[in-house]
Design a protein around this motif. Structure first.
Motif, PDB file in Angstrom:
ATOM      1  N   THR A 277      34.699  48.123  42.859  1.00 35.82           N
ATOM      2  CA  THR A 277      34.423  47.786  41.613  1.00 35.82           C
ATOM      3  C   THR A 277      32.822  48.074  41.342  1.00 35.82           C
ATOM      4  O   THR A 277      32.556  48.857  40.137  1.00 35.82           O
TER       5      THR A 277
ATOM      6  N   VAL B  20      44.526  43.375  44.300  1.00 37.17           N
ATOM      7  CA  VAL B  20      43.439  43.462  43.457  1.00 37.17           C
ATOM      8  C   VAL B  20      42.681  42.060  43.524  1.00 37.17           C
ATOM      9  O   VAL B  20      41.915  41.800  42.920  1.00 37.17           O
TER      10      VAL B  20
ATOM     11  N   ILE C 270      41.623  38.223  43.936  1.00 42.64           N
ATOM     12  CA  ILE C 270      40.742  37.442  44.528  1.00 42.64           C
ATOM     13  C   ILE C 270      40.983  36.042  44.039  1.00 42.64           C
ATOM     14  O   ILE C 270      40.924  35.485  42.827  1.00 42.64           O
TER      15      ILE C 270
ATOM     16  N   LYS D 163      49.522  43.097  33.886  1.00 39.97           N
ATOM     17  CA  LYS D 163      49.316  43.842  32.645  1.00 39.97           C
ATOM     18  C   LYS D 163      48.259  43.432  31.854  1.00 39.97           C
ATOM     19  O   LYS D 163      47.977  43.645  30.662  1.00 39.97           O
ATOM     20  N   SER D 164      47.154  42.974  32.650  1.00 40.64           N
ATOM     21  CA  SER D 164      45.605  42.535  31.967  1.00 40.64           C
ATOM     22  C   SER D 164      45.053  43.938  31.308  1.00 40.64           C
ATOM     23  O   SER D 164      45.232  44.914  31.628  1.00 40.64           O
TER      24      SER D 164
ATOM     25  N   HIS E 270      55.012  41.741  34.961  1.00 44.75           N
ATOM     26  CA  HIS E 270      54.064  40.555  34.481  1.00 44.75           C
ATOM     27  C   HIS E 270      55.006  39.473  34.756  1.00 44.75           C
ATOM     28  O   HIS E 270      56.010  39.316  35.323  1.00 44.75           O
ATOM     29  N   ILE E 271      54.307  38.329  34.355  1.00 44.81           N
ATOM     30  CA  ILE E 271      54.910  37.019  34.719  1.00 44.81           C
ATOM     31  C   ILE E 271      56.151  36.849  34.309  1.00 44.81           C
ATOM     32  O   ILE E 271      57.003  36.058  34.939  1.00 44.81           O
TER      33      ILE E 271
END
Ligand code: NAD
Length: 287
Positions: free
Chosen positions: A267, A227, A229, A164-165, A187-188
């Protein structure tokens, strides 16, 4: 493994379209300009900025680089942003994050002219994301462009976003909602995440946790956008990049974006696309 949703190939198509658009703008007397500001020498940031500059030039836009020392003050950075805001040759402004600790990143992002905010992080653009219009953050826009390649009709699909950034999870969730998906953002601290993930027709994973999503989290036929990386140490001792999805376990997905070569290239393509869009919007009298 699952069929690959090839971000590199799709980004190349987007970039070609942008280059054509840029050629048209130049023929009209407008050379789109992207200013990139880098403060300090963060290793990853240097790589990202290098790539952005190279791609900007490759599509025929002007790249304006400002590399500032790590001890740069907030006042000096705000002065530079004000100059770039006022410069008609600059259509896009990108301040590479993270910024050194003496600088309040939010204050700097707030200072960027929303019309030049090609990263889409200014509060005005964040707000417009929920009502439509405005510049859309590059990674979420790239995710949507990938999904559009393989989905004709988003309406009513179950979309689950993991993470949820402000730069990925939240904006991608809003964009999916705009397309009338039924969106669940996790989220976490989410309880029962595997079961929630299993309901997804579209699963977007932006957690930054290597191999988080296992095979049994993914419904057969789901479309999975990875998403993440993450740099990990391989068995051979060499470091390599992996996503947030255990790619070898999700052969039953309809589509999977690889890491590297999935969302990453999209991106940058979207950054170029946003800059061309900003240049066009700044010159409304032109075709
Ligand atoms: P972030 O750290 O700001 O946010 C991570 C989010 O994931 C948080 O909301 C957190 O609650 C959630 N999360 C973390 N671990 C989790 C877990 N075990 N289970 C469920 N949720 C969990 O990260 P971010 O900036 O959104 O980036 C996420 C990942 O995407 C990173 O790997 C980053 O490198 C990558 N990224 C890639 C691109 C690209 O261009 N491809 C762009 C931005 C970020």
């Amino acid at each position: 493994t699952a069929p690959i949703l090839d971000g590199r190939a799709i980004a190349a198509e987007v970039t070609t379209r942008v280059a054509e658009d840029v050629a048209g703008l130049i023929a009209d007397g407008i050379t789109p300009g992207l200013a990139v500001v880098l403060v300090g020498e963060d290793a990853a940031s240097l790589v990202y900025v290098g790539r952005k500059v190279a791609e900007t030039r490759r599509v025929g836009m002007r790249s304006i680089e400002h590399r500032l020392p790590v001890e740069t003050t907030q006042a000096a950075l705000l002065d530079l942003v004000a100059d770039l805001n006022a410069d008609p040759a600059v259509h896009g402004i990108l301040v590479q994050l993270p910024l050194p600790s003496q600088i309040d990143a939010a204050a700097v992002l707030d200072a960027i002219d929303p019309a030049k905010d090609v990263d889409g992080f200014h509060p005005v653009n964040v707000g417009r994301l929920s009502t439509g219009g405005g510049l859309i953050p590059c990674t979420p826009l790239g995710c949507m462009m990938l999904l559009e390649r393989v989905i004709d009709d988003f309406r009513g699909l179950n979309a689950v976003v993991i993470g949820k950034s402000n730069i990925v999870g939240k904006p991608v969730a809003l964009l999916l909602l705009e397309r009338e998906c039924t969106v669940t953002v996790t989220h976490i601290l989410t309880r029962g995440l595997p079961e929630i993930a299993r309901r997804a027709d579209i699963l977007v994973v932006a957690a930054g946790s290597p191999g988080l999503v296992r095979g049994d989290w993914v419904k057969p036929g789901a479309i999975v956008i990875d998403v993440g990386i993450n740099r990990v140490q391989g068995d051979d001792g060499k470091s390599r990049l992996v996503g947030d999805v255990a790619a070898d376990e999700v052969a039953h997905a309809a589509w999977l974006t690889p890491v590297p070569g999935g969302v990453g290239p999209m991106t940058i393509a979207c950054l170029l696309s946003n800059t061309a869009r900003a240049a066009r919007a700044a010159n409304p009298s032109r075709p």
